[in-house]
Scaffold this motif. Structure first.
Motif, PDB file in Angstrom:
ATOM      1  N   TYR A 378       0.833  -1.210   0.000  1.00  0.00           N
ATOM      2  CA  TYR A 378       0.000   0.000   0.000  1.00  0.00           C
ATOM      3  C   TYR A 378       0.861   1.249   0.000  1.00  0.00           C
ATOM      4  CZ  TYR A 378      -4.306  -2.559   0.239  1.00  0.00           C
ATOM      5  OH  TYR A 378      -5.360  -3.365  -0.094  1.00  0.00           O
ATOM      6  N   TRP A 379       1.962   1.221   0.732  1.00  0.00           N
ATOM      7  CA  TRP A 379       2.884   2.373   0.724  1.00  0.00           C
ATOM      8  C   TRP A 379       3.329   2.681  -0.706  1.00  0.00           C
ATOM      9  CZ3 TRP A 379       7.981   2.921  -0.857  1.00  0.00           C
ATOM     10  CH2 TRP A 379       8.619   4.106  -0.476  1.00  0.00           C
ATOM     11  N   ARG A 380       3.728   1.643  -1.442  1.00  0.00           N
ATOM     12  CA  ARG A 380       4.194   1.846  -2.826  1.00  0.00           C
ATOM     13  C   ARG A 380       3.075   2.454  -3.674  1.00  0.00           C
ATOM     14  NH1 ARG A 380       6.264  -3.456  -2.003  1.00  0.00           N
ATOM     15  NH2 ARG A 380       4.684  -4.372  -3.357  1.00  0.00           N
ATOM     16  N   ASP A 381       1.850   1.936  -3.507  1.00  0.00           N
ATOM     17  CA  ASP A 381       0.728   2.455  -4.292  1.00  0.00           C
ATOM     18  C   ASP A 381       0.489   3.932  -3.997  1.00  0.00           C
ATOM     19  OD1 ASP A 381       0.396   0.002  -5.390  1.00  0.00           O
ATOM     20  OD2 ASP A 381      -1.420  -0.522  -4.260  1.00  0.00           O
ATOM     21  N   TYR A 382       0.499   4.290  -2.720  1.00  0.00           N
ATOM     22  CA  TYR A 382       0.222   5.686  -2.361  1.00  0.00           C
ATOM     23  C   TYR A 382       1.330   6.621  -2.845  1.00  0.00           C
ATOM     24  CZ  TYR A 382      -3.940   5.096   0.577  1.00  0.00           C
ATOM     25  OH  TYR A 382      -5.217   4.864   1.028  1.00  0.00           O
ATOM     26  N   VAL A 383       2.596   6.253  -2.593  1.00  0.00           N
ATOM     27  CA  VAL A 383       3.669   7.211  -2.903  1.00  0.00           C
ATOM     28  C   VAL A 383       4.135   7.108  -4.351  1.00  0.00           C
ATOM     29  CG1 VAL A 383       4.467   7.181  -0.493  1.00  0.00           C
ATOM     30  CG2 VAL A 383       5.707   5.844  -2.213  1.00  0.00           C
ATOM     31  N   GLY A 384       3.686   6.061  -5.072  1.00  0.00           N
ATOM     32  CA  GLY A 384       4.085   5.917  -6.467  1.00  0.00           C
ATOM     33  C   GLY A 384       5.487   5.357  -6.626  1.00  0.00           C
ATOM     34  N   ALA A 385       5.821   4.362  -5.811  1.00  0.00           N
ATOM     35  CA  ALA A 385       7.132   3.717  -5.923  1.00  0.00           C
ATOM     36  C   ALA A 385       6.942   2.317  -6.500  1.00  0.00           C
ATOM     37  CB  ALA A 385       7.789   3.625  -4.547  1.00  0.00           C
ATOM     38  N   THR A 386       7.952   1.788  -7.167  1.00  0.00           N
ATOM     39  CA  THR A 386       7.835   0.438  -7.710  1.00  0.00           C
ATOM     40  C   THR A 386       8.450  -0.599  -6.774  1.00  0.00           C
ATOM     41  OG1 THR A 386       9.840   0.870  -8.961  1.00  0.00           O
ATOM     42  CG2 THR A 386       7.766   1.135 -10.139  1.00  0.00           C
ATOM     43  N   THR A 387       9.415  -0.178  -5.970  1.00  0.00           N
ATOM     44  CA  THR A 387      10.002  -1.065  -4.958  1.00  0.00           C
ATOM     45  C   THR A 387      10.050  -0.293  -3.641  1.00  0.00           C
ATOM     46  OG1 THR A 387      12.207  -0.307  -5.550  1.00  0.00           O
ATOM     47  CG2 THR A 387      11.438  -2.320  -6.630  1.00  0.00           C
ATOM     48  N   ASN A 388      10.492  -0.956  -2.566  1.00  0.00           N
ATOM     49  CA  ASN A 388      10.532  -0.297  -1.260  1.00  0.00           C
ATOM     50  C   ASN A 388      11.805   0.548  -1.131  1.00  0.00           C
ATOM     51  OD1 ASN A 388       8.168  -1.713  -0.756  1.00  0.00           O
ATOM     52  ND2 ASN A 388       9.304  -3.462   0.093  1.00  0.00           N
ATOM     53  N   VAL A 389      11.903   1.488  -2.055  1.00  0.00           N
ATOM     54  CA  VAL A 389      13.047   2.395  -2.140  1.00  0.00           C
ATOM     55  C   VAL A 389      12.467   3.788  -2.303  1.00  0.00           C
ATOM     56  CG1 VAL A 389      15.112   3.002  -3.500  1.00  0.00           C
ATOM     57  CG2 VAL A 389      14.382   0.617  -3.356  1.00  0.00           C
ATOM     58  N   SER A 390      13.130   4.803  -1.774  1.00  0.00           N
ATOM     59  CA  SER A 390      12.653   6.166  -2.019  1.00  0.00           C
ATOM     60  C   SER A 390      12.581   6.409  -3.518  1.00  0.00           C
ATOM     61  CB  SER A 390      13.613   7.183  -1.392  1.00  0.00           C
ATOM     62  OG  SER A 390      13.308   8.464  -1.933  1.00  0.00           O
ATOM     63  N   PRO A 391      11.413   6.833  -4.051  1.00  0.00           N
ATOM     64  CA  PRO A 391      11.322   7.075  -5.494  1.00  0.00           C
ATOM     65  C   PRO A 391      12.282   8.182  -5.948  1.00  0.00           C
ATOM     66  CG  PRO A 391       9.271   7.685  -4.374  1.00  0.00           C
ATOM     67  CD  PRO A 391      10.147   7.040  -3.350  1.00  0.00           C
ATOM     68  N   PHE A 392      12.718   9.010  -5.025  1.00  0.00           N
ATOM     69  CA  PHE A 392      13.642  10.083  -5.404  1.00  0.00           C
ATOM     70  C   PHE A 392      15.049   9.526  -5.618  1.00  0.00           C
ATOM     71  CE2 PHE A 392      10.131  11.904  -3.123  1.00  0.00           C
ATOM     72  CZ  PHE A 392       9.690  12.828  -4.056  1.00  0.00           C
ATOM     73  N   LEU A 393      15.327   8.405  -4.963  1.00  0.00           N
ATOM     74  CA  LEU A 393      16.628   7.755  -5.163  1.00  0.00           C
ATOM     75  C   LEU A 393      16.617   6.954  -6.459  1.00  0.00           C
ATOM     76  CD1 LEU A 393      19.176   7.479  -3.246  1.00  0.00           C
ATOM     77  CD2 LEU A 393      18.407   5.121  -2.939  1.00  0.00           C
ATOM     78  N   GLU A 394      15.434   6.317  -6.738  1.00  0.00           N
ATOM     79  CA  GLU A 394      15.298   5.513  -7.958  1.00  0.00           C
ATOM     80  C   GLU A 394      15.499   6.368  -9.203  1.00  0.00           C
ATOM     81  OE1 GLU A 394      12.106   1.919  -7.350  1.00  0.00           O
ATOM     82  OE2 GLU A 394      11.290   3.941  -7.270  1.00  0.00           O
ATOM     83  N   ALA A 395      15.022   7.614  -9.126  1.00  0.00           N
ATOM     84  CA  ALA A 395      14.998   8.475 -10.319  1.00  0.00           C
ATOM     85  C   ALA A 395      16.416   8.767 -10.830  1.00  0.00           C
ATOM     86  CB  ALA A 395      14.283   9.774 -10.017  1.00  0.00           C
TER      87      ALA A 395
END
Ligand SMILES: [Fe+2]
Length: 395
Positions: A378-395
């Motif tokens: 659910y966290w991933r769905d809400y924040v828009g992440a694909t894995t349990n990683v900060s999406p700002f780091l993924e980018a």
């Protein structure tokens, strides 16, 4: 030979485990993610703010932070609980502070005054606003969506989010009805801990049944591993059992006066997404809520409920049980290990921790990590992440 510009280490890399069973340290450490979570997650869910008995009288209020916004709830003349952003429409000062009772809400800065329904009533020197386009009726306190169930008041920033009842769902409402619908309950004690850790570590701890026998000696043999159910929208119910025979001698007396439906040592720990617990331990009810106050600070508030009309002796017995199994056990046992976890996660060489126990299932027994993986889904769905990683780091 040129030196590398940064240290190179692969020692802490994890292989052979699915992404959903790993949590990357960045989710606890990234400031940008923290700000993003306020808007995409905490601002879109229902946040518990008060029970009826926190603010029983007309004019009773309390203030709280919700998704980074100052909010107040106040009881009006009709007995209704209204929620507002606690922001004066003049220069933005917080109108009320803490908790208390008032007949009107008056901002301390320029004494703008609002009635209990949030309407702007008093403006010192109001003629100066003539011909400025200012209309008093348009400058009441801004309401926040407020909905209630069983005397529990929740607020939600998002105007488009589903209703509170839809958010909770039928199974949660059914379970919560015992004891909240079967016996009148009131808050008899409220305790706070300001914990210097990220709010998600607090939420995860609530869903981590694996630590219980190691961190909480009282439960080591007196609380056999019991089943749990995973429910829609990120919620779960862990059923619990207290084996009276195995309780430490000094605690046995504190198990009397079981709430109706929980005779024989039964109870539950209901974890509502993202960070609320509603708990029954045979003779008391507890709500534990938390407010993130920065990436590394979370204020946890635990309310202990007794039965309306309890005499002093009954209240003492419920409080003794709560002290041992929800208050001291949290502050003295959970908080220190959570701080150890925070200290260990603040590294860039061992980047992942593990939530791998148990198989995918909607049911399980305490000790599996299914509830943690459900939470992260659910966290991933809400924040828009694909894995349990900060999406700002993924980018
Ligand atoms: Fe714990």
């Amino acid at each position: 030979m040129p030196h590398p510009t940064t240290a190179t280490t692969t020692a802490g890399q994890v292989t052979g485990i699915d992404d959903e069973r790993l949590v990357h340290n960045s989710v606890y450490l990234d400031d940008k993610l923290y700000a993003h979570e306020q808007r995409t997650l905490l601002g879109r869910v229902w946040n518990f703010v008060a029970h009826d008995t926190d603010i029983p009288q007309v004019g009773d209020y309390l203030t709280v932070q919700v998704a980074g916004n100052p909010v107040l709830v106040i009881r009006d003349e009709s007995g209704r609980v209204n929620g507002f952003y606690n922001v004066c429409r003049h220069r933005g000062a917080q109108v009320l502070e803490g908790a208390g009772q008032c007949s009107v809400m008056r901002c301390p800065y320029h004494w703008w005054t609002y009635d209990l329904n949030g309407e702007l009533k008093g403006i010192p020197g109001s003629p100066a606003y003539e011909n400025t386009g200012f209309v008093k009726e348009k400058f009441g306190l801004v309401p926040i969506r407020t909905e209630s169930i069983f005397g529990l008041h929740f607020v939600c920033v998002d105007e488009k989010a589903p209703s509170l009842r839809e958010f909770l769902g039928p199974r949660i409402i059914e379970v919560l009805g015992t004891p909240l619908e079967t016996v009148p309950m009131e808050v008899i004690h409220k305790q706070e801990w300001a914990v210097p850790i990220n709010w998600k570590l607090v939420a995860e701890n609530q869903r981590d049944g694996y630590h219980v026998p190691f961190v909480h000696p009282i439960f080591r043999s007196a609380s056999p591993a019991s089943p749990y159910e995973i429910v829609d929208n990120g919620h779960a119910v862990q059923w619990t059992k207290l084996d009276y025979e195995r309780l430490p001698e000094e605690l046995k007396g504190s198990t009397e006066h079981a709430l109706p439906g929980f005779e024989g040592g039964g109870g539950y720990i209901m974890t509502l997404f993202p960070d609320l617990i509603c708990q029954v331990r045979n003779n008391y009810f507890m709500i534990s809520s938390s407010v993130p106050e920065g990436i590394d600070r979370t204020v946890v508030t635990r309310r202990i409920f007794g039965v309306v009309g309890d005499d002093e002796a009954k209240r003492k017995i419920r409080m003794a049980a709560a002290e041992a199994t929800a208050l001291a056990s949290y502050g003295d046992e959970d908080v220190p290990v959570l701080m150890r976890q925070r200290a260990g996660l603040a590294n860039w060489t061992v980047p992942h921790s593990l939530i791998a126990r148990g198989q995918p299932a909607t049911e399980g027994t305490r000790g599996d990590d299914n509830r943690l993986r459900q939470w992260w889904q659910y966290w991933r769905d809400y924040v828009g992440a694909t894995t349990n990683v900060s999406p700002f780091l993924e980018a």
